[in-house]
Design a protein around this motif. Structure first.
Motif, mmCIF file in Angstrom:
data_model
loop_
_atom_site.group_PDB
_atom_site.id
_atom_site.type_symbol
_atom_site.label_atom_id
_atom_site.label_comp_id
_atom_site.label_asym_id
_atom_site.label_seq_id
_atom_site.Cartn_x
_atom_site.Cartn_y
_atom_site.Cartn_z
ATOM 1 N N LYS A 127 7.760 37.690 -8.342
ATOM 2 C CA LYS A 127 7.358 36.507 -9.099
ATOM 3 C C LYS A 127 8.562 35.612 -9.312
ATOM 4 C CE LYS A 127 7.920 38.673 -13.654
ATOM 5 N NZ LYS A 127 7.273 39.037 -14.912
ATOM 6 N N PHE A 128 8.262 34.332 -9.291
ATOM 7 C CA PHE A 128 9.290 33.315 -9.524
ATOM 8 C C PHE A 128 8.768 32.397 -10.619
ATOM 9 C CE2 PHE A 128 11.262 29.161 -8.495
ATOM 10 C CZ PHE A 128 12.579 29.528 -8.718
ATOM 11 N N ILE A 129 9.447 32.395 -11.746
ATOM 12 C CA ILE A 129 9.015 31.626 -12.920
ATOM 13 C C ILE A 129 9.929 30.422 -13.066
ATOM 14 C CG2 ILE A 129 8.636 31.702 -15.407
ATOM 15 C CD1 ILE A 129 8.248 34.686 -15.189
ATOM 16 N N GLN A 130 9.309 29.275 -13.206
ATOM 17 C CA GLN A 130 10.039 28.033 -13.444
ATOM 18 C C GLN A 130 9.873 27.614 -14.896
ATOM 19 O OE1 GLN A 130 8.716 25.000 -10.763
ATOM 20 N NE2 GLN A 130 10.181 25.537 -9.166
ATOM 21 N N LEU A 131 10.984 27.490 -15.594
ATOM 22 C CA LEU A 131 10.978 26.917 -16.941
ATOM 23 C C LEU A 131 11.343 25.440 -16.790
ATOM 24 C CD1 LEU A 131 12.804 29.758 -18.899
ATOM 25 C CD2 LEU A 131 10.353 29.420 -18.591
ATOM 26 N N GLN A 132 10.354 24.577 -16.977
ATOM 27 C CA GLN A 132 10.509 23.154 -16.666
ATOM 28 C C GLN A 132 11.098 22.408 -17.849
ATOM 29 O OE1 GLN A 132 6.396 22.574 -15.897
ATOM 30 N NE2 GLN A 132 6.463 23.497 -13.844
ATOM 31 N N LEU A 133 12.146 21.604 -17.571
ATOM 32 C CA LEU A 133 12.881 20.871 -18.590
ATOM 33 C C LEU A 133 12.834 19.381 -18.267
ATOM 34 C CD1 LEU A 133 16.061 23.155 -18.721
ATOM 35 C CD2 LEU A 133 13.984 23.357 -20.106
ATOM 36 N N ASN A 134 12.809 18.582 -19.328
ATOM 37 C CA ASN A 134 12.845 17.133 -19.145
ATOM 38 C C ASN A 134 14.287 16.648 -19.077
ATOM 39 O OD1 ASN A 134 13.721 17.301 -21.768
ATOM 40 N ND2 ASN A 134 11.818 16.523 -22.666
ATOM 41 N N SER A 135 14.456 15.357 -19.071
ATOM 42 C CA SER A 135 15.800 14.790 -18.939
ATOM 43 C C SER A 135 16.682 15.105 -20.131
ATOM 44 C CB SER A 135 15.703 13.270 -18.759
ATOM 45 O OG SER A 135 15.011 12.679 -19.870
ATOM 46 N N ALA A 136 16.086 15.398 -21.294
ATOM 47 C CA ALA A 136 16.854 15.769 -22.484
ATOM 48 C C ALA A 136 17.075 17.277 -22.578
ATOM 49 C CB ALA A 136 16.149 15.265 -23.745
ATOM 50 N N GLN A 137 16.827 17.996 -21.495
ATOM 51 C CA GLN A 137 16.992 19.443 -21.438
ATOM 52 C C GLN A 137 16.110 20.160 -22.446
ATOM 53 O OE1 GLN A 137 18.821 20.764 -18.903
ATOM 54 N NE2 GLN A 137 19.028 18.605 -18.337
ATOM 55 N N GLN A 138 14.913 19.597 -22.669
ATOM 56 C CA GLN A 138 13.926 20.213 -23.546
ATOM 57 C C GLN A 138 12.808 20.783 -22.689
ATOM 58 O OE1 GLN A 138 12.706 17.063 -26.098
ATOM 59 N NE2 GLN A 138 14.723 16.775 -27.019
ATOM 60 N N MET A 139 12.377 22.007 -23.012
ATOM 61 C CA MET A 139 11.367 22.677 -22.213
ATOM 62 C C MET A 139 10.008 22.043 -22.466
ATOM 63 S SD MET A 139 10.620 26.731 -21.822
ATOM 64 C CE MET A 139 10.141 26.904 -23.522
ATOM 65 N N THR A 140 9.367 21.628 -21.373
ATOM 66 C CA THR A 140 8.049 21.006 -21.478
ATOM 67 C C THR A 140 6.948 21.848 -20.857
ATOM 68 O OG1 THR A 140 8.410 19.796 -19.410
ATOM 69 C CG2 THR A 140 9.088 18.714 -21.456
ATOM 70 N N GLY A 141 7.289 22.812 -20.049
ATOM 71 C CA GLY A 141 6.271 23.640 -19.412
ATOM 72 C C GLY A 141 6.908 24.725 -18.575
ATOM 73 N N ALA A 142 6.050 25.424 -17.830
ATOM 74 C CA ALA A 142 6.506 26.515 -16.976
ATOM 75 C C ALA A 142 5.488 26.727 -15.874
ATOM 76 C CB ALA A 142 6.721 27.792 -17.780
ATOM 77 N N ALA A 143 5.899 27.463 -14.843
ATOM 78 C CA ALA A 143 5.016 27.774 -13.719
ATOM 79 C C ALA A 143 5.407 29.134 -13.159
ATOM 80 C CB ALA A 143 5.104 26.704 -12.637
#
Length: 926
Positions: free
Chosen positions: A160-176
């Protein structure tokens, strides 16, 4: 002295060698203890022994995470460590100047905590919601994708490969979440002492009474696909899985539907067929299986007769017109179709769960710009029976190991470049040969297996083995076990050789799904199965292609290779960090570290190969100051070889060792030490060895000296040689000093002894002179007293005789006789001393001579002088030795005239002083 017992050295030399090794280890490791080294690259030298000792020391000190360059080694503590994952510690790691990593289970929580936005309440709530869903996805994925294996009770059977998605302010907005190669064969086939996926045991142990009745799971029920149900693991937590699914948006009815389908698969595994006596007739069910197929059809909401017919009869399409033929299946084919049905349902269910998780945590693609990826894949595997699953897993590990080695070497190259060293001198063994064997072009193991699938013919295991060995005979990573009874081939991986059996390899690669099985599942009335197997016209057209437009078969290896290439593209575009999870023992016991088991896991995860790569370069790295402090002694070798050089004086050496040593002076000392290396190399070379042509494997960087193990050994030998010479010099000086000191002490002792002897002699003479004086005085006093007593006694006797007897005519001569007798008595004392000390045998004439000498008789005729004895009744009665017994004296006036005669004297013993005994009647006659 060297002592050797049974081929092993002992005694002082062995102790000296041990102390030398400890001294060298202390120097290389610095002042820090092993458990204080948080990075294995700081271990000096980088060898398997030192790495294992460092990990064991840190494990004993409850330090379970150790870096290894760009890799984190995580040891399983097998005990709760609550303070290890506290929020305060997470904030401490977040504020660390250098990036740190974490284990996979807590890594998502760590990222979710540090990426939470404190700026606004709304964004904080979004971050908390995403954090909770990410954390809840882990127990669901573990329940449906992990199983108990021989090495791990919670082994991940998928990647499994989990992506912790961050916005331009390095704040987590989602994951996949993206998954790779689920081991779906585990649903129907488990190795000995292993278990099925955790979820099957959770529903059998954690379901309520009503749920058991609904899913037909009575207490104590036995299922063929549920081995080792008596084992209870920490992962058998059904309620935790249900709560996590609920947080992910999977409601209770949907959960019950999922568990009902899983129960139907368990009952499907209890369906067994009997061999048919006629090939034209289908195989019949065994008596015990009739109830199972009825229960399975009920739980899956499938018609019972079509389900049984699909398992028993195979549909064949042939010819241009695609005519349909039905052929009864053999018993083995019926079992294969049953297993295929179960694997198909479970794989679709697993993919659906991943899609549900992604839909609950994934953010809009436009809302995130960067991501933090977490890749959690299965480790290197080698079992007694290895098939296509292990080949794909080890193939993925080979690719990841190559990526890891390239990244590690890049980090090594950066360090060497920073130190001003050239990278071209480092040679290491790459695993490209093994990858060429597995995936190379134009011929490889994967291509040969795919070709067998495209030929669409019955595949023979022995024939596949022969093709692989003949086509790839030139590969150094291909081997063959001649003792194996089953067709197989051996691939030499970076972690060790693995034997793969060719039986069933092609069928697993095809992963055939009969179209009638898919059509059967599409007829199910279960709401979940309708979602998993929808009626798709495009899919139907693909399942029933014409003979002329048949598309190439997409095999398991092809799909896995494509997904692996996509993953590697993502990895190459990121900055990777690696985590290697290690179990210190296979029993799951705390405070137990087994080096052999840890070593095998280090080999499987590639750390041993990394250590070998480090050893191929320069594993010994010593700061300049430490190098000078230890090997400054080698400058003495230059003193003998170069006459113009001189040994530094103590003042100069003190200035060089001061903490404020200038860089130029330090470099000068380094160069002086390095100039001795050719001489050391030439001295250590054997005759005929071209040592001068070989470059010295040591490089001096900006801050460190880089060298190999052989050069370190050479330096230590040279240092030991100089120390030995210094020791010999010190020993010679000490012996000379000790000899001189002993000589001075001997001379002083001689003088003292002479003085003492002289003093003792003088004291002895003085004592003898004083004693002689005292004896003389006492003797004179005694002689006067005896003379007085004798004179008085004689006066009394004379008066008595004069008064009683008339004087004879010659009485005028009486005073002269008395004078002679008095003199004899006075001289009787030394006579007694002489006789007492004389030999016992002195008798007769000799005795008389002694008496005459003591009495000082005038010389003349001896016969004219008579000494009367007691028998003669005249003169001295007797001269006797001191008696052995006691003597009683009756003293009235004087002891002499009234003394009793002593007892008979012994003829053999003469002791003590002689006594002078005078008889009264003898004196009277005188």
């Amino acid at each position: 002295m060297l002592q050797q017992v049974n081929g092993h050295r002992s005694g002082s030399d062995a102790q000296g060698g041990k102390s030398l090794r400890e001294d060298l280890q202390e120097f290389l490791g610095g002042e820090a203890l092993l458990h204080e080294l948080d990075d294995l690259t700081k271990v000096n030298p980088v060898t398997l022994e030192t790495v294992l000792r460092c990990l064991q020391a840190r494990y004993a000190a409850d330090m379970f995470y150790t870096s290894a360059g760009c890799t984190l080694v995580a040891l399983n503590p097998f005990k709760p460590v609550p303070q290890l994952y506290s929020p305060a510690l997470m904030r401490e790691y977040h504020a660390a100047p250098q990036p740190q990593t974490w284990t996979s289970r807590c890594l998502m929580k760590f990222y979710a905590v540090v990426a939470a936005s404190p700026t606004s309440l709304e964004s904080h709530k979004i971050a908390e919601r995403i954090e909770q869903r990410i954390l809840n996805s882990n127990p669901v994925m573990e329940a449906f994708g992990n199983a108990c294996t021989l090495r791990n009770n919670n082994s991940s059977r998928f990647g499994k490969f989990i992506q912790l998605q961050l916005n331009s302010a390095q704040q987590m907005t989602g994951a996949a979440v993206q998954t790779y190669l689920l081991e779906k064969t585990r649903v129907t086939c488990q190795a000995s002492s292993e278990r099925n996926f955790h979820i099957f045991y959770q529903i059998c142990k954690g379901a309520s009474v009503d749920e058991r009745l609904q899913w037909h799971l009575p207490e104590g029920a036995s299922f063929s696909w549920l081995p080792n149900p008596e084992r209870t693991l920490e992962e058998d937590c059904f309620q935790v899985t249900r709560e996590a699914m609920l947080h992910l948006g999977i409601d209770i009815p949907t959960q019950n539907n999922i568990f009902q389908v899983l129960a139907g698969l368990l009952h499907l595994g209890n369906i067994w067929f009997a061999d048919s006596k006629d090939e034209a007739q289908s195989c019949q069910l065994m008596d015990d299986a009739k109830c199972s197929i009825r229960t399975s059809a009920s739980l899956l909401q499938l018609p019972e007769d079509p389900l049984l017919e699909t398992l028993q009869i195979r549909t064949i399409r042939a010819g241009r017109q695609q005519q349909v033929f039905q052929k009864p299946c053999s018993r083995a084919e019926c079992d294969t179709r049953r297993d295929c049905l179960a694997k198909l349902v479970y794989a679709r269910l697993f993919d659906w769960l991943v899609s549900v998780i992604n839909s609950s945590i994934c953010a809009d693609p436009d809302s995130w710009t960067t991501f933090i990826g977490l890749l959690d894949v299965y480790g290197f595997e080698s079992f007694p029976n290895n098939s296509l699953e292990q080949l794909c897993i080890n193939y993925a590990n080979e690719k990841l190991q190559q990526h890891f080695v390239a990244h590690y070497l890049r980090a090594q190259q950066e360090e060497y470049a920073f130190e001003g060293l050239d990278w071209s001198f480092v040679n290491y063994q790459d695993n490209q040969a093994c990858l060429d064997l597995i995936e190379g072009s134009p011929i490889s193991i994967c291509s040969l297996i795919n070709e067998e699938c495209r030929l669409n013919r019955p595949s023979s295991a022995a024939q596949l083995q022969t093709r692989i060995e003949s086509a790839l005979a030139g590969s150094p990573c291909l081997g063959h076990n001649k003792l194996s009874r089953e067709p197989s081939f051996i691939v030499v991986h970076y972690a060790g050789p693995v034997q793969y059996h060719t039986a069933g390899l092609v069928e697993k690669n095809k992963d055939p799904v009969p179209p009638e099985l898919t059509r059967l599942l599409q007829q199910s009335q279960d709401s979940l199965l309708k979602v998993l197997f929808p009626m798709d016209p495009e899919e139907k057209s693909q399942e029933e292609p014409s003979g002329q437009s048949r598309a190439p078969v997409l095999t398991v290896v092809s799909k896995f290779k494509a997904s692996l290439e996509q993953l590697l593209q993502v990895l190459h575009s990121t900055t990777p960090h690696y985590i290697r999870c290690i179990k210190p023992n296979s029993q799951g016991q705390a405070h137990t570290f087994l080096q052999e088991e840890v070593l095998s896991q280090l080999e499987a995860c590639g750390l041993v190969e990394t250590i070998h790569i480090s050893a191929a370069g320069f594993p010994i790295r010593i700061p300049h100051q430490n190098f000078v402090e230890r090997y400054e002694l080698l400058r003495r070798l230059c003193t003998r070889t170069s006459p113009g050089s001189h040994s530094p004086s103590p003042d100069e050496r003190h200035s060089e060792w001061s903490p404020h040593t200038k860089g130029a002076t330090l470099q000068t000392l380094l160069q002086d030490i390095l100039h001795t290396l050719p001489a050391l190399t030439q001295a250590a070379a054997t005759p005929g060895d071209p040592a001068e042509a070989t470059p010295v494997p040591v490089h001096c960087g900006r801050t460190k000296v880089f060298m190999t193990d052989s050069m370190l050994e050479l330096l230590e030998c040279g240092r030991a040689q100089v120390l030995e010479q210094c020791a010999c010099c010190i020993q010679g000086s000490w012996r000379r000093h000790r000899h001189r000191k002993q000589e001075r002490q001997r001379q002083a002792a001689t003088l003292i002894q002479a003085a003492i002897r002289s003093w003792l002699a003088r004291k002895h003479i003085q004592r003898m002179h004083a004693a002689a004086t005292a004896i003389k005085r006492t003797w004179q006093k005694w002689r006067i007293r005896m003379a007085f007593l004798a004179s008085k006694e004689l006066d009394g006797v004379q008066e008595k005789h004069v008064s009683q007897v008339p004087l004879p005519l010659g009485s005028l001569l009486l005073p002269q006789a008395q004078t002679s007798l008095l003199e004899a008595i006075i001289r009787l004392w030394p006579l007694g001393l002489v006789l007492a000390n004389a030999a016992v045998g002195v008798r007769g004439f000799q005795r008389k001579l002694v008496v005459w000498a003591c009495l000082q008789l005038p010389m003349g005729n001896p016969s004219s002088y008579a000494v009367q004895t007691a028998q003669e009744q005249a003169g001295v009665t007797s001269i006797r030795a001191l008696p052995q017994g006691s003597i009683k004296f009756h003293c009235r006036k004087s002891p002499l005239p009234y003394a009793d005669i002593c007892p008979e004297r012994s003829l053999h013993n003469v002791t003590g002083f002689n006594q002078i005994l005078l008889e009264r009647h003898s004196l009277g006659h005188m």
